[in-house]
Design a protein around this motif. Structure first.
Motif, mmCIF file in Angstrom:
data_model
loop_
_atom_site.group_PDB
_atom_site.id
_atom_site.type_symbol
_atom_site.label_atom_id
_atom_site.label_comp_id
_atom_site.label_asym_id
_atom_site.label_seq_id
_atom_site.Cartn_x
_atom_site.Cartn_y
_atom_site.Cartn_z
ATOM 1 N N ALA A 197 -7.623 1.011 0.324
ATOM 2 C CA ALA A 197 -6.218 1.105 -0.066
ATOM 3 C C ALA A 197 -5.961 2.342 -0.914
ATOM 4 O O ALA A 197 -6.873 2.937 -1.502
ATOM 5 N N SER A 198 -4.686 2.724 -0.982
ATOM 6 C CA SER A 198 -4.287 3.872 -1.787
ATOM 7 C C SER A 198 -4.165 3.471 -3.252
ATOM 8 O O SER A 198 -4.268 2.287 -3.610
ATOM 9 N N LYS A 199 -3.913 4.460 -4.105
ATOM 10 C CA LYS A 199 -3.793 4.194 -5.530
ATOM 11 C C LYS A 199 -2.500 3.457 -5.876
ATOM 12 O O LYS A 199 -2.340 2.982 -7.001
ATOM 13 N N ARG A 200 -1.582 3.377 -4.931
ATOM 14 C CA ARG A 200 -0.327 2.675 -5.193
ATOM 15 C C ARG A 200 -0.521 1.160 -5.289
ATOM 16 O O ARG A 200 0.325 0.454 -5.822
ATOM 17 N N ASN A 226 0.819 -1.207 0.000
ATOM 18 C CA ASN A 226 0.000 0.000 0.000
ATOM 19 C C ASN A 226 0.857 1.263 0.000
ATOM 20 O O ASN A 226 0.398 2.341 -0.408
ATOM 21 N N ARG A 227 2.101 1.163 0.463
ATOM 22 C CA ARG A 227 3.033 2.295 0.447
ATOM 23 C C ARG A 227 3.861 2.342 -0.828
ATOM 24 O O ARG A 227 4.734 3.198 -0.969
ATOM 25 N N ARG A 259 -4.930 -5.467 -5.227
ATOM 26 C CA ARG A 259 -6.180 -5.120 -4.535
ATOM 27 C C ARG A 259 -7.137 -6.309 -4.538
ATOM 28 O O ARG A 259 -7.783 -6.610 -3.530
#
Length: 327
Positions: free
Chosen positions: A87-90, A37-38, A96
């Motif tokens: 979750a983030s876009k990363r 996620n990072r 996902r």
């Protein structure tokens, strides 16, 4: 004397930004999720020699409780900020999807329970699962069957496992889905909604033959996780007996209808076969309380279904025959 130490988290970017996530039953999944996620990348490493080895439970009860812990961790992930929906876009779409599957798979037990009881309800009511069997339904059924067969072939080819091993995995998927996964969902919902924490404890039993290295394999320990699969098995067997009796004593027996309905119940029982085999242990002995509770629940569910949806039509009467009434 210091034999081994690990300081990879100290004064490193990994330790400052991610680190190993503690306080979760499935801490490896949470750690991997936060890492991806990072924006971190991971590589799957497969060595010729096993990098790590560990012990695993070999008897039925311990195995069910191990799966329960994993499923409980997945339910906790679903109801936490580590849910892949947040979750983030990363996180790319494949990652996902994978993390969504980790959090959602225990909830499929609810549909699996319905699937296991539907054949029995069909036999009890004397009606097929689908009201009208037409060409469209048969085409859809054929396409779904072919897709499942194709998926199974791909799994076997990709994982390079034997067909027998794949079948054993399919059997335990149904066994764990109707027991451990269901318990994990109930446990998680009670904790989130009502703040109630429950545990499905087991009663330990000493290994009788200490000289046998496989003595633990035949160890039977009582746990409430055993009740749902036994109830499913007993209800399906009872439904097949009832449907067979109704068919054989009918003036115009419809054997094709009975065989069609009984096939699905037999399919459920075929998946549960290793469970009942493991339940018996080496000496084919099972705690009496298991059968008492399971029998009571099976009878209660059967009577409840008869009360809600009493048989009517062909099940009560046949053309050219008489209605038989019993006191």
């Amino acid at each position: 004397m210091l034999v081994f130490s690990s300081l990879y988290e100290d004064k490193t970017e990994w330790g400052d930004r991610v680190g190993w996530i503690y306080g979760s039953v499935t801490e490896d999944v949470v750690t991997g999720y936060r890492m991806h996620n990072r924006g971190w990348r991971s590589i799957y490493c497969l060595t010729k020699r096993d990098a790590f080895r560990g012990s695993a439970p070999i008897n039925l009860t311990d195995r069910l409780h191990q799966v329960l812990r994993w499923a409980t961790g997945s339910v906790e992930i679903f109801f936490s900020r580590n849910n892949a929906f947040l979750a983030s876009k990363r996180l790319n779409w494949l990652q996902r999807l994978a993390y969504l599957n980790v959090g959602i798979y225990p909830f499929t037990s609810l549909f699996l329970i319905v699937y296991c009881f539907l054949p029995a309800l069909s036999l009890f009511s004397g009606q097929f699962i689908v009201k009208n069997v037409n060409a469209t339904f048969l085409i859809y059924l054929l396409l779904m069957t072919l897709c499942l067969i194709g998926l199974a072939v791909l799994e076997v080819r990709w994982s390079e496992v034997l067909l027998e091993d794949w079948w054993r995995n399919e059997q335990f998927w149904l066994i764990s889905g109707t027991s451990s996964h269901l318990a994990a969902v109930i446990q998680g919902l009670l904790k989130v909604i009502a703040g109630i924490e429950i545990s499905f404890t087991l009663t330990a039993k000493a290994v009788e033959d200490a000289d046998d290295v496989y003595a633990e394999l035949y160890l039977v320990k009582w746990t409430s996780l055993m009740i749902p699969p036994i109830v499913i098995g007993m209800v399906n067997v009872l439904a097949m007996v009832v449907a067979f009796s109704r068919t054989i004593y009918s003036v115009a027996p419809q054997w094709g209808k009975f065989v069609g309905g009984a096939f699905f119940s037999f399919w459920v029982l075929a998946h549960l076969y290793p469970f009942f085999k493991g339940l018996m242990g080496r000496r084919r002995k099972t705690p009496t309380i298991v059968f008492v509770w399971s029998g009571l629940i099976a009878i209660t569910l059967s009577l409840l279904w008869v009360a809600i949806n009493p048989s009517s039509g062909p099940a009560d009467s046949v053309a050219g025959g008489s209605n038989f009434e019993f006191p």
